[in-house]
Write a protein that holds these residues in place. Structure first.
Motif, short mmCIF file in Angstrom:
data_model
loop_
_atom_site.label_atom_id
_atom_site.label_comp_id
_atom_site.label_asym_id
_atom_site.label_seq_id
_atom_site.Cartn_x
_atom_site.Cartn_y
_atom_site.Cartn_z
N ARG B 15 0.83 -1.20 0.00
CA ARG B 15 0.00 0.00 0.00
C ARG B 15 0.87 1.26 0.00
N ASP B 251 -13.53 1.14 4.07
CA ASP B 251 -14.28 1.47 2.84
C ASP B 251 -15.55 2.26 3.14
N HIS B 271 -6.49 -3.21 3.78
CA HIS B 271 -7.39 -3.94 2.86
C HIS B 271 -8.57 -3.11 2.40
N GLU B 273 -9.89 -1.68 -0.04
CA GLU B 273 -9.74 -1.68 -1.49
C GLU B 273 -10.39 -0.46 -2.14
N LYS B 274 -11.62 -0.18 -1.72
CA LYS B 274 -12.38 0.91 -2.36
C LYS B 274 -11.73 2.26 -2.10
N TYR B 276 -8.51 2.90 -1.54
CA TYR B 276 -7.28 3.05 -2.31
C TYR B 276 -7.59 3.25 -3.78
N ASN B 277 -8.53 2.43 -4.28
CA ASN B 277 -8.86 2.58 -5.71
C ASN B 277 -9.50 3.93 -5.99
#
Lengths: 326, 565
Positions: B15, B251, B271, B273-274, B276-277
């Motif tokens: 990350r 998230d 973790h 994900e959302k 970071y994306n």
């Protein structure tokens, strides 16, 4: 020295179990594990496994006790299951605790472990948006070693036999009701855990003898160490510090609920069978009380029953808490 | 004219690499300090991951431990490399591996370019800091901390105690005024070089290396020496819980983080994900360009802290079971207890419900069963009327009832024939309003058809119980609002006490009571009491009842409700 006694007991009982499939070498260092005993639970297993896989459990360790409905065969084919089997008495192994204590001592050291029955489904704060890994990471960061989750008995509206359950189905489509606010709490001074009773079982089966009502306090999620041991089911464990999942100074610690899908159409036959086997707690008092009422196919539902929506509802009702997890 | 990042990385290297790459490709130089505890293989693959970026450099590694000097040493080294290698850098932004940029880099650049001489560093004197956890504020600067807090907690605490007792004091170097603040800062080249190239730096470093958590005080204190252009706030959004541990973002915080308008947030769950994306994508259109406003999300986190430390009053559950006197409110809301009223008035429950619009129960602690309003068999929260179940834990019965009916005031009847186990609980509860007509339990006995010897025995029993109960209500520990009238006093003028009680409940109609409950006839009651006396029992809780009730003789049962103007 009580702990030593339970541990020696677990050591002795290890020979009662035979390994069927051992895939424990596939367990990676940070994996989250589920430990479970099952007897004739074939119908429940597909949903159980799916539920916990989605939550982020990496490996399941089962002890199967003398089943004849294909439970063993079904579990043996699952890629993420390690399976032991035992023909010995459930009661003599202190309701499976001795077996699980032994397996956990061997395979669970350093892992977050969830010890549940096949009819118990963990709900924790934010479980709809965050996985179990988020919870255990947070517990790790907060130096918390054990996480409490009260058993919440779920039941259908109408007689239990009226809505049959089929394999793979979400049991809470049927048993979607619960009691919101009739729980009684006392402190167990010996082990330091809370002793919670109440719910539909207390009001339906034990209104005249509440002391016999089953315990609902559970500590299913523990960052396991070799030296730990469960004492009485997952109600309490040793060392005692692990039982302190509640705050004593007015604050709220984070906690979850174990939704209990016991009261489906499968319950009456199971209760009759268990009574026959006399393999349950306290001379099967619980099952005897059930059997008496079950002849009349009772309805646990009442007009004050609450319909389950999500974890936020349970948190607002005060059955569980986010604590300082935000 | 640009901003460069000094980045301290300990865990979740993947990350950190993602974020470093994001900054680097947006033309911000990055110098990364990787904790020496990270093993060599992981370090190698980490550097290889970023090897294609010319404006990412790595600096000398220190082994980092929370609360120690190593973190300051790491930031110093990283800043030095950044300033030396990238002469165009004007602002140095200190970030961690679990930081995440929330707004496009260009906005940050513009923001800093518009404030070229401003140092963004939270820097507050120790007297004014409300957030130090564990009571160590000025003591951080004047004690010594040779023991590790993480590994040798006992020694750490013991040594602090010892120094307190010895009144130990280290000397703070001359000219320094201890300041504290968030360790995530953004300083100008001018200020930072002044700190790093100060001829006295060795002296300061030696001093701070023994200070507790120097990364929250080193730059915060020294900046005050060299710059007056200080914005005392951090550009990094970072929230702390009641133990001083950073809150983690997931998230589901996406909207919250967006609305904060902050430039960088920490700590992000690896973790997520959302997050970071979403935030590392180059789509900047969602942002408003507003001034950072962390206050918008403060509420959520301060509520979490409050829940953890104070909890919800009156709630008893699996993770909140307060010791005695730590309940922060024995029950969750106000309720009223009436003793002796149903005995004196025929229709008291209906009347009370009508005038106060509250939920009125009968004798909830009655010997037969819990008499819920309307005599329902089950009540809110699926509580049943079984007396056994109630008496198994009378206190839980009360607290559950009040908790389950939040938002609706509960009233219930009580008397000496009921389970007395809650006497102390209600007496000590400031939420309770208790109104007692003492001795009113004798009225049903007066009307009963039992043998007089049985009546006498029962009267003696009830009187004994009620006497004890009233003693409890009058004890020094009582916090409930208690009113006690003798039966004789009460019937002299029943409307006035009733009015007082109803006013206190705060019924919707604030005007005078126009309708009274129907009182039973007490003709001959004085004689009844005299008979008890003649049998050797002394009924005293009722007050003075004349034997000859001649002034009340004219009243008939049932009496008509009367109006009060």
């Amino acid at each position: 020295m009580l702990r030593k006694r339970w541990r020696i007991r677990a050591f002795r009982k290890r020979r009662e179990m035979k390994s069927v499939v051992n895939r424990t070498e596939t367990i990676k260092p940070n994996d989250i594990l589920v430990f479970c005993t099952a007897r004739n639970e074939r119908i429940r297993l597909p949903y159980f496994l799916r539920y916990y896989r989605n939550m982020g459990v990496n490996h399941f360790v089962f002890v199967e006790n003398d089943s004849d409905d294909g439970t063993r065969e079904y579990l043996a084919e699952q890629e993420d299951v390690s399976l032991w089997t035992s023909k010995a008495g459930y009661k003599r192994a202190r309701f499976g605790v001795d077996w699980l204590n032994w397996l956990m001592r061997r395979y669970a050291h350093g892992h977050w472990c969830l010890t549940v029955d096949p009819d118990e489904f963990l709900v924790f704060p934010f479980c709809d948006t965050r996985g179990l890994r988020a919870l255990t990471d947070w517990l790790d960061a907060s130096s918390i070693k054990s996480f409490g989750a009260m058993l919440l008995d779920m039941y259908p509206k109408g007689p239990m036999s009226s809505q049959p359950y089929s394999a793979g189905q979400d049991p809470f489509e049927i048993a979607s009701w619960f009691d919101a606010g009739n729980y009684m709490i006392e402190k167990n001074t010996k082990f330091g855990n809370l002793w919670i009773q109440g719910g539909p079982r207390a009001r339906m089966f034990f209104p005249d003898n509440p002391a016999r009502a089953p315990a609902l306090n559970k500590i299913p999620l523990v960052k396991w160490q070799r030296s730990y041991t469960y004492v009485s089911s997952t109600h309490n464990l040793l060392p005692r510090g692990l039982n302190l999942v509640y705050d004593e100074w007015g604050g709220e610690k984070a906690s979850g609920c174990l939704l209990h899908a016991k009261f489906l159409d499968t319950f009456a036959p199971k209760a009759a069978e268990e009574l026959e086997r006399r393999q349950h707690y306290a001379a099967s008092h619980e099952y005897r009380a059930y059997a008496e009422k079950l002849d009349s196919d009772p309805d646990l539902w009442c007009k004050w029953s609450e319909k389950y929506i999500n974890w936020r509802q349970l948190e607002i009702l005060g059955l569980m808490s986010k604590g300082n997890w935000a | 004219m640009s901003v460069g990042f000094a980045m301290l990385v300990h865990t979740s290297l993947d990350r950190a690499a993602e974020v470093a790459r994001h900054w680097a490709v947006n033309k911000c130089p990055v110098v990364i300090h990787v904790d020496k505890k990270v093993d060599r293989r992981a370090y190698k693959s980490f550097t290889a991951q970023l090897g294609d970026l010319p404006n990412v450099k790595f600096c000398k590694r220190f082994s980092c431990e929370w609360g120690t000097w190593s973190l300051v040493a790491a930031s110093q080294t990283a800043s030095e490399v950044l300033l030396a290698e990238f002469p165009e850098v004007r602002h140095v932004y200190l970030a961690s591996g679990s930081c995440l940029p929330l707004r496009p880099i260009d906005e940050l650049k513009e923001y800093l370019a518009a404030r070229p001489m401003t140092n963004f560093i939270e820097s507050v004197t120790t007297e004014d800091v409300p957030w130090t956890v564990g009571g160590l504020d000025i003591e951080r600067f004047i004690f010594r901390f040779p023991f590790s807090w993480k590994r040798h907690r006992r020694a750490f605490d013991g040594y602090v105690r010892f120094q307190r007792r010895m009144n130990f004091k280290r000397k703070v170097p001359e000219g320094l005024v201890p300041h504290l603040g968030s360790q995530w800062w953004c300083l100008t080249r001018q200020t930072l070089t002044a700190i790093l190239e100060d001829p006295d730096r060795q002296k300061y470093d030696r001093y701070f290396s023994k200070v507790w958590i120097p990364d929250e005080s080193y730059f915060q204190t020294l900046t005050r020496l060299y710059s007056t252009n200080i914005e005392s706030r951090s550009l990094t959004l970072s929230k702390f819980d009641f133990q001083g541990k950073p809150h983690i973002f997931y998230d589901d915080h996406m909207q919250l983080l967006r609305r904060s308008d902050c430039f960088v947030a920490r700590k992000i769950w690896p973790h997520a994900e959302k997050l970071y994306n979403g935030f590392l994508s180059d789509d900047g259109s969602i942002f408003t360009g507003a001034e950072p406003n962390p206050g918008k999300i403060d509420r959520v986190f301060s509520k979490a802290v409050e829940r953890r430390t104070k909890g919800r009053p009156g709630l008893y559950m699996q993770s909140r079971f307060p010791n005695e006197n730590w309940e922060n409110g024995l029950t969750s809301s106000q309720y009223s207890i009436f003793e002796g009223f149903t005995e004196l008035f025929e229709d008291f429950e209906e009347w009370l419900g009508r005038v106060t619009q509250t939920r009125v129960h009968g004798h909830l602690y009655g010997p037969e069963r819990a008499e819920y309003s309307g005599r329902q068999k089950v009540f809110a929260g699926a509580m049943v009327d079984s007396a056994d179940l109630r008496d198994y834990n009378p206190r839980a019965f009360l607290t559950n009832l009040i908790w389950n009916t939040r938002g609706e005031r509960q009233c219930f009847m009580f008397g000496p024939a009921d389970n007395q186990d809650i006497s102390w609980d209600v007496a000590k509860d400031p939420n309770a309003q208790i109104s007692v007509i003492s001795g009113a339990w004798a009225v049903p006995l007066f009307y009963s058809n039992a043998n007089f010897s049985d009546i006498r025995r029962e009267a003696a029993r009830l009187q004994r119980i009620e006497t004890q109960h009233i003693e409890v209500l009058r004890s020094v520990w009582t916090k409930a609002r208690v009113r006690v009238w003798t039966l004789a006093d009460f019937i002299e003028n029943p409307m006035e006490p009733l009015q007082t009680i109803i006013d206190e409940i705060g019924a919707r109609q604030a005007n005078r009571l126009t309708e009274a409950p129907r009182m039973v006839s007490l003709d001959g009651f004085g004689q009844f009491l005299q008979n008890l006396k003649n049998q050797g029992m002394q009924p005293y809780l009722m007050g003075d009842f004349p034997v000859d009730n001649s002034d009340r003789q004219s009243r008939h049962k049932p009496r008509k409700p009367y109006l009060v103007k």
